[in-house]
Design a protein around this motif. Structure first.
Motif, PDB file in Angstrom:
ATOM      1  N   ASP A   1      19.184 -35.630  94.713  1.00 22.47           N
ATOM      2  CA  ASP A   1      20.633 -35.539  94.915  1.00 22.47           C
ATOM      3  C   ASP A   1      21.123 -34.266  94.235  1.00 22.47           C
ATOM      4  OD1 ASP A   1      21.030 -36.095  92.167  1.00 22.47           O
ATOM      5  OD2 ASP A   1      21.383 -38.207  92.541  1.00 22.47           O
ATOM      6  N   SER A   2      22.374 -33.948  94.447  1.00 24.99           N
ATOM      7  CA  SER A   2      22.911 -32.732  93.844  1.00 24.99           C
ATOM      8  C   SER A   2      24.295 -32.994  93.280  1.00 24.99           C
ATOM      9  CB  SER A   2      22.952 -31.584  94.862  1.00 24.99           C
ATOM     10  OG  SER A   2      23.791 -31.912  95.938  1.00 24.99           O
ATOM     11  N   VAL A   3      24.639 -32.200  92.290  1.00 28.53           N
ATOM     12  CA  VAL A   3      25.916 -32.295  91.601  1.00 28.53           C
ATOM     13  C   VAL A   3      26.496 -30.890  91.513  1.00 28.53           C
ATOM     14  CG1 VAL A   3      27.021 -32.816  89.385  1.00 28.53           C
ATOM     15  CG2 VAL A   3      25.174 -34.276  90.212  1.00 28.53           C
ATOM     16  N   VAL A   4      27.767 -30.750  91.826  1.00 28.55           N
ATOM     17  CA  VAL A   4      28.438 -29.466  91.654  1.00 28.55           C
ATOM     18  C   VAL A   4      29.089 -29.483  90.273  1.00 28.55           C
ATOM     19  CG1 VAL A   4      30.251 -27.935  92.507  1.00 28.55           C
ATOM     20  CG2 VAL A   4      28.835 -29.226  94.128  1.00 28.55           C
ATOM     21  N   LEU A   5      28.662 -28.547  89.441  1.00 29.52           N
ATOM     22  CA  LEU A   5      29.200 -28.478  88.078  1.00 29.52           C
ATOM     23  C   LEU A   5      30.494 -27.674  88.057  1.00 29.52           C
ATOM     24  CD1 LEU A   5      26.016 -27.759  85.938  1.00 29.52           C
ATOM     25  CD2 LEU A   5      27.256 -29.907  86.138  1.00 29.52           C
ATOM     26  N   PRO A   6      31.492 -28.161  87.328  1.00 24.78           N
ATOM     27  CA  PRO A   6      32.698 -27.349  87.138  1.00 24.78           C
ATOM     28  C   PRO A   6      32.360 -26.189  86.202  1.00 24.78           C
ATOM     29  CG  PRO A   6      32.809 -29.327  85.798  1.00 24.78           C
ATOM     30  CD  PRO A   6      31.561 -29.439  86.631  1.00 24.78           C
ATOM     31  N   PRO A   7      33.213 -25.188  86.128  1.00 24.04           N
ATOM     32  CA  PRO A   7      32.927 -24.070  85.214  1.00 24.04           C
ATOM     33  C   PRO A   7      33.076 -24.519  83.758  1.00 24.04           C
ATOM     34  CG  PRO A   7      34.987 -23.689  86.420  1.00 24.04           C
ATOM     35  CD  PRO A   7      34.413 -24.958  86.930  1.00 24.04           C
ATOM     36  N   ILE A   8      31.971 -24.930  83.175  1.00 25.71           N
ATOM     37  CA  ILE A   8      31.958 -25.373  81.775  1.00 25.71           C
ATOM     38  C   ILE A   8      30.927 -24.543  81.030  1.00 25.71           C
ATOM     39  CG2 ILE A   8      32.766 -27.722  82.229  1.00 25.71           C
ATOM     40  CD1 ILE A   8      29.895 -28.677  82.282  1.00 25.71           C
ATOM     41  N   GLY A   9      30.948 -24.608  79.745  1.00 25.12           N
ATOM     42  CA  GLY A   9      30.039 -23.825  78.921  1.00 25.12           C
ATOM     43  C   GLY A   9      28.618 -24.341  78.969  1.00 25.12           C
ATOM     44  N   HIS A  10      27.713 -23.531  78.443  1.00 23.75           N
ATOM     45  CA  HIS A  10      26.285 -23.853  78.432  1.00 23.75           C
ATOM     46  C   HIS A  10      26.005 -25.165  77.708  1.00 23.75           C
ATOM     47  CE1 HIS A  10      21.974 -23.356  78.357  1.00 23.75           C
ATOM     48  NE2 HIS A  10      21.980 -23.445  77.038  1.00 23.75           N
ATOM     49  N   ASP A  11      26.644 -25.367  76.549  1.00 27.99           N
ATOM     50  CA  ASP A  11      26.401 -26.593  75.774  1.00 27.99           C
ATOM     51  C   ASP A  11      26.863 -27.829  76.532  1.00 27.99           C
ATOM     52  OD1 ASP A  11      25.294 -25.090  73.766  1.00 27.99           O
ATOM     53  OD2 ASP A  11      27.118 -25.057  72.531  1.00 27.99           O
ATOM     54  N   ALA A  12      28.002 -27.735  77.219  1.00 29.61           N
ATOM     55  CA  ALA A  12      28.501 -28.873  77.993  1.00 29.61           C
ATOM     56  C   ALA A  12      27.585 -29.159  79.185  1.00 29.61           C
ATOM     57  CB  ALA A  12      29.926 -28.606  78.472  1.00 29.61           C
ATOM     58  N   GLU A  13      27.073 -28.106  79.817  1.00 26.56           N
ATOM     59  CA  GLU A  13      26.115 -28.294  80.914  1.00 26.56           C
ATOM     60  C   GLU A  13      24.874 -29.007  80.409  1.00 26.56           C
ATOM     61  OE1 GLU A  13      25.119 -24.500  82.547  1.00 26.56           O
ATOM     62  OE2 GLU A  13      26.998 -24.344  83.688  1.00 26.56           O
ATOM     63  N   ALA A  14      24.339 -28.534  79.297  1.00 30.07           N
ATOM     64  CA  ALA A  14      23.124 -29.135  78.737  1.00 30.07           C
ATOM     65  C   ALA A  14      23.357 -30.593  78.376  1.00 30.07           C
ATOM     66  CB  ALA A  14      22.664 -28.343  77.519  1.00 30.07           C
ATOM     67  N   ALA A  15      24.515 -30.902  77.802  1.00 35.28           N
ATOM     68  CA  ALA A  15      24.832 -32.284  77.445  1.00 35.28           C
ATOM     69  C   ALA A  15      24.900 -33.171  78.685  1.00 35.28           C
ATOM     70  CB  ALA A  15      26.148 -32.339  76.666  1.00 35.28           C
ATOM     71  N   MET A  16      25.474 -32.637  79.773  1.00 42.59           N
ATOM     72  CA  MET A  16      25.565 -33.410  81.009  1.00 42.59           C
ATOM     73  C   MET A  16      24.171 -33.709  81.574  1.00 42.59           C
ATOM     74  SD  MET A  16      27.493 -32.403  84.541  1.00 42.59           S
ATOM     75  CE  MET A  16      29.110 -33.065  84.182  1.00 42.59           C
TER      76      MET A  16
END
Length: 188
Positions: free
Chosen positions: A136-151
């Motif tokens: 599956d795929s998820v479109v990430l909102p423009p968030i920082g690297h740390d928030a991406e990693a946490a997600m």
């Protein structure tokens, strides 16, 4: 297309290299074909692209290796052997392209379609015709690297729960689309 192979410096030794390069590109010609049909136009008339072999399910039982048998007999939770991989995907590669690649991988790699079954006689392996829902795929909102990693770390547990050695799938992937300017991330 009408230049003669021999007139531009070709010879019988070079015809072997031409045939080998064609084979790597998926075109079936022999060195003899190159010698007999010395122009691209005439050679293309005899060249062929073989059909890929159809994927077939194995006949008969799939034998467990001693290591796999021991693992299944002694480990309480086979998910302990799940390996998580995080792959950076180049910018411009779409979720559909990654989905197609993962589908091709599960089609070509039979062990990714295995189902491990246990009955009174012990363990056995069945091979499913299809891998099931693996991507599956998820479109990430423009968030920082740390928030991406946490997600992604939070999603890891969900992906691991979806892996089931008895019902499948044995592979689970999620593509994180970070927009056209940045490459995506694939978690397998």
């Amino acid at each position: 297309p009408d230049e003669d192979f021999f007139q531009i410096g070709g010879d019988s030794i070079l015809s072997v290299g031409v045939a080998a390069r064609a084979a790597r590109a998926g075109v079936a010609i022999t060195p003899q074909d190159v010698l007999q049909y010395p122009t691209l136009r005439t050679l293309s008339a005899v060249a062929s692209t073989p059909e890929p072999e159809a994927t077939t399910l194995p006949e008969g039982p799939i034998l467990l290796t001693p290591l796999v048998r021991r693992m299944l007999d002694t480990v309480a939770d086979p998910s302990d052997f799940v390996v998580i991989e995080v792959l950076d995907i180049a910018p411009g590669v779409s979720a559909d392209a990654v989905r197609a690649a993962v589908a091709n991988l599960t089609e070509m790699q039979e062990p990714l379609r295995y189902r491990f079954r246990r009955n009174s006689l012990g363990w056995r392996i069945d091979c499913a015709a299809e891998a099931g829902h693996v991507f599956d795929s998820v479109v990430l909102p423009p968030i920082g690297h740390d928030a991406e990693a946490a997600m992604m770390v939070a999603d890891k547990d969900e992906l691991m729960r979806d892996i089931d050695i008895t019902r499948g799938p044995l592979l689970r992937g999620r593509f994180y689309d970070r927009g056209p300017a940045r490459g995506g991330v694939l978690v397998l």
